[in-house]
Design a protein around this motif. Sequence first.
Motif, PDB file in Angstrom:
ATOM      1  N   MET A 183      28.699  46.076  37.601  1.00  0.00           N
ATOM      2  CA  MET A 183      29.581  44.920  37.457  1.00  0.00           C
ATOM      3  C   MET A 183      30.996  45.366  37.073  1.00  0.00           C
ATOM      4  SD  MET A 183      27.010  42.304  35.484  1.00  0.00           S
ATOM      5  CE  MET A 183      28.329  41.233  34.959  1.00  0.00           C
ATOM      6  N   ASN A 184      31.069  46.281  36.106  1.00  0.00           N
ATOM      7  CA  ASN A 184      32.375  46.771  35.676  1.00  0.00           C
ATOM      8  C   ASN A 184      33.084  47.519  36.800  1.00  0.00           C
ATOM      9  OD1 ASN A 184      32.154  45.664  33.128  1.00  0.00           O
ATOM     10  ND2 ASN A 184      31.270  47.507  32.233  1.00  0.00           N
ATOM     11  N   ARG A 185      32.311  48.277  37.579  1.00  0.00           N
ATOM     12  CA  ARG A 185      32.895  49.008  38.707  1.00  0.00           C
ATOM     13  C   ARG A 185      33.447  48.026  39.742  1.00  0.00           C
ATOM     14  NH1 ARG A 185      28.682  52.037  40.327  1.00  0.00           N
ATOM     15  NH2 ARG A 185      29.151  53.552  38.719  1.00  0.00           N
ATOM     16  N   LEU A 186      32.671  46.996  40.064  1.00  0.00           N
ATOM     17  CA  LEU A 186      33.119  45.998  41.035  1.00  0.00           C
ATOM     18  C   LEU A 186      34.380  45.285  40.540  1.00  0.00           C
ATOM     19  CD1 LEU A 186      32.841  44.358  43.627  1.00  0.00           C
ATOM     20  CD2 LEU A 186      31.146  42.922  42.458  1.00  0.00           C
ATOM     21  N   GLU A 215      40.973  36.505  53.273  1.00  0.00           N
ATOM     22  CA  GLU A 215      41.026  36.865  51.849  1.00  0.00           C
ATOM     23  C   GLU A 215      40.115  35.969  51.012  1.00  0.00           C
ATOM     24  OE1 GLU A 215      42.244  39.412  50.258  1.00  0.00           O
ATOM     25  OE2 GLU A 215      43.141  40.250  52.071  1.00  0.00           O
ATOM     26  N   TYR A 216      40.080  34.711  51.356  1.00  0.00           N
ATOM     27  CA  TYR A 216      39.211  33.774  50.654  1.00  0.00           C
ATOM     28  C   TYR A 216      37.743  34.196  50.808  1.00  0.00           C
ATOM     29  CZ  TYR A 216      36.546  29.603  49.629  1.00  0.00           C
ATOM     30  OH  TYR A 216      35.612  28.738  49.117  1.00  0.00           O
ATOM     31  N   CYS A 217      37.337  34.531  52.026  1.00  0.00           N
ATOM     32  CA  CYS A 217      35.949  34.964  52.270  1.00  0.00           C
ATOM     33  C   CYS A 217      35.630  36.247  51.515  1.00  0.00           C
ATOM     34  CB  CYS A 217      35.690  35.158  53.766  1.00  0.00           C
ATOM     35  SG  CYS A 217      35.536  33.603  54.647  1.00  0.00           S
ATOM     36  N   TYR A 218      36.569  37.169  51.501  1.00  0.00           N
ATOM     37  CA  TYR A 218      36.371  38.425  50.771  1.00  0.00           C
ATOM     38  C   TYR A 218      36.172  38.132  49.279  1.00  0.00           C
ATOM     39  CZ  TYR A 218      37.084  43.184  49.101  1.00  0.00           C
ATOM     40  OH  TYR A 218      36.921  44.402  48.493  1.00  0.00           O
ATOM     41  N   LEU A 219      37.056  37.306  48.718  1.00  0.00           N
ATOM     42  CA  LEU A 219      36.954  36.922  47.308  1.00  0.00           C
ATOM     43  C   LEU A 219      35.611  36.262  47.030  1.00  0.00           C
ATOM     44  CD1 LEU A 219      38.303  36.370  44.479  1.00  0.00           C
ATOM     45  CD2 LEU A 219      38.997  34.172  45.464  1.00  0.00           C
ATOM     46  N   LYS A 220      35.239  35.326  47.867  1.00  0.00           N
ATOM     47  CA  LYS A 220      33.988  34.591  47.674  1.00  0.00           C
ATOM     48  C   LYS A 220      32.788  35.528  47.712  1.00  0.00           C
ATOM     49  CE  LYS A 220      31.466  30.541  49.232  1.00  0.00           C
ATOM     50  NZ  LYS A 220      31.427  29.403  50.129  1.00  0.00           N
ATOM     51  N   ASN A 221      32.744  36.432  48.680  1.00  0.00           N
ATOM     52  CA  ASN A 221      31.629  37.375  48.789  1.00  0.00           C
ATOM     53  C   ASN A 221      31.553  38.292  47.581  1.00  0.00           C
ATOM     54  OD1 ASN A 221      30.779  36.364  51.256  1.00  0.00           O
ATOM     55  ND2 ASN A 221      32.021  37.805  52.432  1.00  0.00           N
ATOM     56  N   LYS A 222      32.696  38.794  47.135  1.00  0.00           N
ATOM     57  CA  LYS A 222      32.699  39.733  46.002  1.00  0.00           C
ATOM     58  C   LYS A 222      32.328  39.035  44.693  1.00  0.00           C
ATOM     59  CE  LYS A 222      33.372  43.399  48.237  1.00  0.00           C
ATOM     60  NZ  LYS A 222      32.295  44.372  48.333  1.00  0.00           N
ATOM     61  N   LEU A 223      32.831  37.838  44.493  1.00  0.00           N
ATOM     62  CA  LEU A 223      32.466  37.123  43.262  1.00  0.00           C
ATOM     63  C   LEU A 223      31.009  36.683  43.303  1.00  0.00           C
ATOM     64  CD1 LEU A 223      35.661  35.087  42.332  1.00  0.00           C
ATOM     65  CD2 LEU A 223      34.830  37.252  41.401  1.00  0.00           C
ATOM     66  N   HIS A 224      30.513  36.345  44.470  1.00  0.00           N
ATOM     67  CA  HIS A 224      29.092  36.019  44.617  1.00  0.00           C
ATOM     68  C   HIS A 224      28.252  37.252  44.244  1.00  0.00           C
ATOM     69  CE1 HIS A 224      25.519  34.022  46.104  1.00  0.00           C
ATOM     70  NE2 HIS A 224      25.260  35.086  46.848  1.00  0.00           N
ATOM     71  N   GLU A 225      28.658  38.405  44.723  1.00  0.00           N
ATOM     72  CA  GLU A 225      27.970  39.664  44.383  1.00  0.00           C
ATOM     73  C   GLU A 225      28.006  39.905  42.877  1.00  0.00           C
ATOM     74  OE1 GLU A 225      28.769  44.386  45.355  1.00  0.00           O
ATOM     75  OE2 GLU A 225      29.512  42.893  46.780  1.00  0.00           O
ATOM     76  N   HIS A 276      41.967  46.619  40.994  1.00  0.00           N
ATOM     77  CA  HIS A 276      42.750  47.678  41.641  1.00  0.00           C
ATOM     78  C   HIS A 276      43.271  47.227  43.010  1.00  0.00           C
ATOM     79  CE1 HIS A 276      44.091  51.711  42.607  1.00  0.00           C
ATOM     80  NE2 HIS A 276      43.448  51.622  43.759  1.00  0.00           N
ATOM     81  N   GLN A 277      42.464  46.497  43.750  1.00  0.00           N
ATOM     82  CA  GLN A 277      42.856  45.998  45.072  1.00  0.00           C
ATOM     83  C   GLN A 277      43.825  44.817  44.979  1.00  0.00           C
ATOM     84  OE1 GLN A 277      39.058  44.965  46.804  1.00  0.00           O
ATOM     85  NE2 GLN A 277      38.803  46.991  47.728  1.00  0.00           N
ATOM     86  N   GLY A 278      43.998  44.270  43.784  1.00  0.00           N
ATOM     87  CA  GLY A 278      44.872  43.112  43.627  1.00  0.00           C
ATOM     88  C   GLY A 278      44.210  41.806  44.008  1.00  0.00           C
ATOM     89  N   VAL A 279      42.891  41.830  44.171  1.00  0.00           N
ATOM     90  CA  VAL A 279      42.156  40.605  44.508  1.00  0.00           C
ATOM     91  C   VAL A 279      42.167  39.661  43.307  1.00  0.00           C
ATOM     92  CG1 VAL A 279      39.884  39.681  45.130  1.00  0.00           C
ATOM     93  CG2 VAL A 279      40.718  41.780  46.212  1.00  0.00           C
ATOM     94  N   LEU A 280      41.981  40.220  42.118  1.00  0.00           N
ATOM     95  CA  LEU A 280      41.963  39.450  40.875  1.00  0.00           C
ATOM     96  C   LEU A 280      43.092  39.912  39.972  1.00  0.00           C
ATOM     97  CD1 LEU A 280      38.136  39.530  40.015  1.00  0.00           C
ATOM     98  CD2 LEU A 280      39.419  37.630  41.028  1.00  0.00           C
ATOM     99  N   ASP A 281      43.479  39.038  39.037  1.00  0.00           N
ATOM    100  CA  ASP A 281      44.450  39.426  38.027  1.00  0.00           C
ATOM    101  C   ASP A 281      43.914  39.068  36.638  1.00  0.00           C
ATOM    102  OD1 ASP A 281      44.944  36.688  37.613  1.00  0.00           O
ATOM    103  OD2 ASP A 281      46.814  36.694  38.755  1.00  0.00           O
TER     104      ASP A 281
END
Length: 159
Positions: free
Chosen positions: A13-16, A126-136, A22-27
């Motif tokens: 979880m911490n790695r994700l 970008e929305y789909c990427y965010l959604k998939n990663k947060l779902h993970e 790092h990718q700037g997806v989240l702040d």
Amino acid sequence: MLGFGAVRLRTDMNRLLSVLFHQGVLDEQFLQLQHLQDQSSPNFVSDVVTIYFHESEKQLRNLRNLLLDKETWDHVKLGIHLNQLMGSSSSIGAKRVRNICAVFRAAVEQNNRPACMRALEVLEHEYCYLKNKLHELFQMEQQRVLGDAVRYAGVVHQQ
């Protein structure tokens, strides 16, 4: 004490999260959201993000419908939907989605339909990427919580 599986899940979880920052997806706003979660509201972040996804999908659908309507160009409505999406994205720390909304809004203000279509495509990606990663991330959190509950039940039964 955490079992090996729980330690591994927390590390994953911490790695994700680290990758997403790092990718700037989240702040940092996402971290602020996490700090609001406690024992009395253990699903707070997931609940807030689920609401965000539900509302954002409506905004994206509205944006797409407005852009595909060749008869009219309603920059006011486009701006309203973009501002709503931008605001809610800011509130959960969805940095890249928020930034693309700003680019999209600039294209709307310039009355540039082709740039708006490109911005919409990038925004949806970008929305789909965010959604998939947060779902993970939330799946890992759920597995960790379930693992903790099973270990706790095992300790109680051993007593």
